[in-house]
Design an enzyme around this catalytic site. Structure first.
Site, PDB file in Angstrom:
ATOM      1  N   LYS A 105      -3.414  10.541   2.239  1.00  0.00           N
ATOM      2  CA  LYS A 105      -2.266   9.849   1.657  1.00  0.00           C
ATOM      3  C   LYS A 105      -2.243  10.180   0.178  1.00  0.00           C
ATOM      4  CE  LYS A 105      -0.122   5.596   0.259  1.00  0.00           C
ATOM      5  NZ  LYS A 105      -0.152   4.131   0.129  1.00  0.00           N
ATOM      6  N   ASP A 107      -0.470   9.355  -3.208  1.00  0.00           N
ATOM      7  CA  ASP A 107       0.374   8.397  -3.926  1.00  0.00           C
ATOM      8  C   ASP A 107       1.019   9.086  -5.142  1.00  0.00           C
ATOM      9  OD1 ASP A 107       1.515   5.899  -4.477  1.00  0.00           O
ATOM     10  OD2 ASP A 107      -0.355   4.834  -4.014  1.00  0.00           O
ATOM     11  N   ASP A 168       5.709  -1.290  -1.157  1.00  0.00           N
ATOM     12  CA  ASP A 168       4.473  -1.671  -0.461  1.00  0.00           C
ATOM     13  C   ASP A 168       4.696  -2.975   0.294  1.00  0.00           C
ATOM     14  OD1 ASP A 168       3.260   0.452  -1.681  1.00  0.00           O
ATOM     15  OD2 ASP A 168       1.943  -0.731  -2.959  1.00  0.00           O
TER      16      ASP A 168
END
Length: 378
Positions: A105, A107, A168
């Site tokens: 992942k 970011d 989020d």
């Protein structure tokens, strides 16, 4: 610390999760030491990961599982640890591959739009160049507002395997609803972008934590499934309640979520009574229907028919309730039926034809959706 991940791997392997397809153990932010080493490489925190990421990957792999890790395309990660600036992309991709990582992942804290536009595709190339299959999860669109013209979903689908489009998730029902609202409001843009190997990611399942009631937990699972979301749990599998485990391990739900066509569902009805209906087309002319109540007062009896939901005339269906297992046979398109939906709850059906109309409509609906397409006859 690494102990947490060793123990979670044991739970996935021993408690029936792995066989259902929950196979990734993913490390989030804050795993790294605060400084790169003398050669400029990322290194795990020596106190919390004393055996290193390679040893953790080996442990995970030995249990038939895969390891995911977190990076950030910027000067720092969101948590303030070393980020992957453009000059470190190839080096970090190589480190992840050498450690045996199976998913990344990436970011986007502490980076500009220009750096993201260069860095996300560059990391895809760098991961591919390692020769190791690594699933690539991008936060790129979330930092660009999630929508065109800033986000080009055609390009994104070529670069990333899954991507975070929006905020989020927090451990609350309000957060679940805000994500659902945004995905539904923008489904004309988002829905065609999803498919095998390139998925919209509305963020994790928070089932088993503290913010959702039992009904709300069932709703998140059903709605994420109908949205073709990657199912990433965010709960402690050592202490998970039996009810949360039962929801997350629902075999029919996972079968629907993992449908090989990979078509994302859509909201097709929004009633003044605060009932919404979502539909996801599945392989073999089947469908998933979710009847969702936003009411907070009492169970609501919702009456409709498959004809009202634009299913073709002359077809006959069998419907299986995904949670109760109850089967309704001989359901014709024109038949009225009622479902009783609890507050903040869902009734979810797996619907499959036992007799189809003369025209081959089920072939048509498996094509990619076109502009102005009908909500059901995809």
């Amino acid at each position: 610390s690494e102990t947490l991940f060793f123990e979670m791997a044991d739970r996935l392997a021993e408690d029936g999760w792995r066989e259902l397809g929950y196979e990734y153990v993913n490390i989030d932010d804050c795993w790294a030491a605060k400084q790169r080493d003398a050669a400029g490489r990322l290194v795990p925190d020596p106190e919390r990961f004393p055996r290193g990421i390679k040893a953790l990957a080996d442990y995970v792999h030995a249990r038939g599982l895969k390891l995911g890790i977190y990076g950030d395309l910027g000067t720092l990660t969101c948590g303030g640890y070393p980020g992957t600036t453009l000059d470190h992309v190839k080096q970090d991709a190589q480190s992840f591959a050498e450690w045996g990582v199976d998913m990344l992942k990436l970011d986007g804290c502490y980076s500009s739009g220009e750096e993201q536009a260069e860095g996300y595709p560059e990391m895809a190339r760098a991961l591919n160049a390692t020769g190791r299959p690594i699933v690539y999860s991008c936060s790129w669109p979330a930092y660009q507002g999630g929508l065109p013209p800033k986000v080009n979903y055609t390009v994104l689908a070529e670069v990333c395997n899954l991507w975070r489009n929006y905020d989020d998730i927090q451990d609350s029902w309000d957060s679940v609803l805000s994500i659902l609202d945004w995905f539904s409001a923008n489904q004309d843009v988002l829905q065609p972008a999803a498919g095998p190997g390139h998925w919209n990611d509305p963020d994790m399942l928070i089932i088993g934590n503290f913010g959702l009631s039992y009904e709300q937990s069932r709703s998140q699972m059903a709605l994420w499934t109908v949205m073709a979301a990657p199912l990433l749990m965010s709960t402690d599998l050592r202490t998970i309640s039996p009810s949360a485990k039962e929801i997350l391990q629902n075999r029919l739900m996972i079968h629907i979520n993992q449908d090989p066509l990979g078509i994302q569902g859509r909201r097709i009805v929004k009633e003044k009574t605060h009932i919404e209906v979502f539909l996801r087309p599945l392989s073999q002319a089947a469908s998933a229907l979710v009847f969702f109540s936003r009411r907070t007062d009492m169970p609501f009896r919702y009456t409709t028919s498959l004809a009202k939901l634009h299913f073709p005339e002359g077809a006959v269906y069998e419907a299986q309730d995904v949670y109760s297992g109850k089967i309704i046979s001989g359901l014709k398109t024109g038949d009225s039926f009622s479902v009783v939906i609890n507050p903040s709850g869902v009734v979810m059906w797996y619907l499959y034809p036992t007799a189809l109309p003369a025209q081959p409509w089920h072939v048509v609906r498996q094509q990619a959706p076109r502009k102005g397409f009908h909500p059901v006859l995809l």
